[in-house]
Structures are given as C-alpha cells and as structure tokens.
Design a protein around this motif. Structure first.
Motif, mmCIF file in Angstrom:
data_model
loop_
_atom_site.group_PDB
_atom_site.id
_atom_site.type_symbol
_atom_site.label_atom_id
_atom_site.label_comp_id
_atom_site.label_asym_id
_atom_site.label_seq_id
_atom_site.Cartn_x
_atom_site.Cartn_y
_atom_site.Cartn_z
ATOM 1 N N ARG A 106 29.520 42.427 37.815
ATOM 2 C CA ARG A 106 30.936 42.672 37.572
ATOM 3 C C ARG A 106 31.729 41.377 37.638
ATOM 4 N NH1 ARG A 106 32.700 47.676 41.403
ATOM 5 N NH2 ARG A 106 34.699 46.650 41.069
ATOM 6 N N LEU A 107 32.940 41.447 37.100
ATOM 7 C CA LEU A 107 33.904 40.358 37.224
ATOM 8 C C LEU A 107 35.111 40.877 37.998
ATOM 9 C CD1 LEU A 107 33.629 39.051 33.560
ATOM 10 C CD2 LEU A 107 32.757 37.892 35.605
ATOM 11 N N ASP A 108 36.102 40.014 38.219
ATOM 12 C CA ASP A 108 37.288 40.407 38.977
ATOM 13 C C ASP A 108 38.076 41.519 38.280
ATOM 14 O OD1 ASP A 108 36.823 38.481 40.905
ATOM 15 O OD2 ASP A 108 38.264 37.042 40.079
ATOM 16 N N ASP A 109 38.664 42.393 39.078
ATOM 17 C CA ASP A 109 39.627 43.350 38.543
ATOM 18 C C ASP A 109 40.828 42.598 37.973
ATOM 19 O OD1 ASP A 109 38.023 45.408 39.402
ATOM 20 O OD2 ASP A 109 39.296 45.978 41.089
ATOM 21 N N TYR A 110 41.421 43.177 36.938
ATOM 22 C CA TYR A 110 42.599 42.568 36.310
ATOM 23 C C TYR A 110 43.662 43.653 36.142
ATOM 24 C CZ TYR A 110 45.450 39.975 32.905
ATOM 25 O OH TYR A 110 46.482 39.342 32.258
ATOM 26 N N ALA A 111 44.855 43.412 36.678
ATOM 27 C CA ALA A 111 45.973 44.361 36.557
ATOM 28 C C ALA A 111 46.777 44.037 35.307
ATOM 29 C CB ALA A 111 46.862 44.281 37.791
ATOM 30 N N TYR A 128 37.211 35.008 29.108
ATOM 31 C CA TYR A 128 37.280 33.653 29.640
ATOM 32 C C TYR A 128 36.618 33.575 31.016
ATOM 33 C CZ TYR A 128 39.189 29.267 31.413
ATOM 34 O OH TYR A 128 39.324 28.018 31.955
ATOM 35 N N GLN A 129 36.862 34.570 31.872
ATOM 36 C CA GLN A 129 36.198 34.537 33.172
ATOM 37 C C GLN A 129 34.689 34.680 33.015
ATOM 38 O OE1 GLN A 129 36.758 37.635 36.266
ATOM 39 N NE2 GLN A 129 37.182 35.928 37.661
#
Length: 219
Positions: free
Chosen positions: A114-119, A194-195
């Motif tokens: 997984r990658l970071d959550d994004y709001a 990008y992440q």
C-alpha cells in the motif's frame, strides 16, 4: 529503472519497508484505488506518447479514462477504484473494483503493498493498493465507468520534467500534475502515481498528502 524480471520482488520489498501513513476518515467517505503493474503489450494510443526506437514490451501501469456519462470527474485520467463497501478492507475493495471496471480478476497473493492515504477535496480518503497484474490479458472495460484503458510504460513516469508544480489557493500547498505524452494527469491520481514512482521505483520515502488538486478535480 529496474529490470522487468526483478521488478515485482523489488517493488514488494520497498513497499514492505515503507512506513505507510493512514488517515482517520472522519466525515470523509473511503475509497481504494489500484496501482496495477502489468506487461506493456500494445495498449491504447496517448497523444504525444511515442515508443522509443527498438521498442520491446516493458512493465507498465494500467491507467483509465473515466466515462463521459459519469456524474463526477468524467473524462479524467484515473486509476481503477471506487468506494470501500461496509466490511471490506481496502485491498478487497481494490481487487473488486479492478474486476468490475476492467474485467481483471486478481487475488490477495497479487497485492504488493500500500501507499499513503490521500484526502481529496471532494470528500474521500483514498487508499492506494499496488498489485501485480502480469500479462493482464483480455481486459474488458466496463463502458458505464471506463471510456478507455491504457498501458503506460513506467519509464514515462520517470521523466525529468515530473512532477509539475504550481501554487494553490491554499497557503503552503502546491498543485501537483504529472506529464503524460503531450498532456498531463492531475492529483489525486497524479499524487498516487508520483508516490509510487518515488517509493516503489526509485526507493525514496516521499510523502504526497500535502499536494493539492486543480480546481476542476475537486468536484
């Protein structure tokens, strides 16, 4: 760029070592999107995106254009994904949406991390799930949701002119876009890709939650 043969194991290792940041959804709705790595194959044409001399199939990312009939974000570049149903994990929702949108059925063994959550400005907390799709043959885009599906080689996201940054109307934030052929992709899709580029491909721990979306992508 990693060699195709070692790509899966190296991306999986980098994601495993990356300290993911999750967000409390609060009043936001929750959704999952899929960063699906696949063989490039033929794909669909993108303006300004030319294959290099001596072209041979390489690793690619599955990217869609949203159907024009959708009530929100119609026609925009997107990753497969959608709302997380009650009782679902982000990984389960991502795999379900991938099948519903593109007819591609994968299972938990194909999830790399997984990658970071994004709001988002439109009221969602998005969880990106990275999967290995292999050849991804026989894709059948759901016309109610997907206008077209494209296989974009990973090298396109490593371009030296990426990312494109510009001031936001919110102090301290910048709007992020990624060039694609002669056009570009907007955040939040661009922020997720990008992440992934930074963490999964370049091995750099990079955060993107502070990047903003263009006005048209906030609806």
């Amino acid at each position: 760029m990693l060699l195709h043969g070692s790509l899966r194991s190296e991306v999986e290792r980098r994601l495993r070592d990356f300290p993911v940041r999750t967000l409390d959804a609060g009043t936001h709705r929750t959704a999952a999107v899929v960063v699906a790595l696949a063989e490039e194959g033929e794909g669909a044409d993108i303006p300004g995106l030319a294959r290099p001399a001596g072209w041979s199939p390489a690793a690619a990312l599955l990217l869609t254009r949203r159907a024009e009939a959708l009530s929100s974000h119609s026609g925009q570049w997107a990753l497969p994904g959608g709302r997380i149903d009650e009782g679902e994990s982000p990984q389960e929702a991502a795999l379900r949406e991938l099948h519903e949108e593109l007819g591609l059925r994968l299972d938990a063994a194909d999830v790399l991390g997984r990658l970071d959550d994004y709001a988002t400005r439109s009221g969602f907390v998005i969880t990106p799930v990275v999967v290995w799709a292999g050849a991804a043959r026989g894709l059948v885009p759901n016309p109610a949701e997907v206008a077209s599906v494209h296989r974009v080689r990973l090298a396109e996201f490593m371009r030296p002119d990426a990312p494109l940054l510009e001031p936001s109307d919110e102090p301290g934030r910048q709007i992020l876009r990624l060039p694609l052929g002669s056009g570009w992709i907007a955040a939040p899709t661009a922020a997720v890709i990008y992440q992934f580029r930074e963490v999964g491909l370049a091995g750099r721990d990079t955060r993107v939650a502070h990047f903003d979306q263009p006005l048209f992508a906030r609806r």
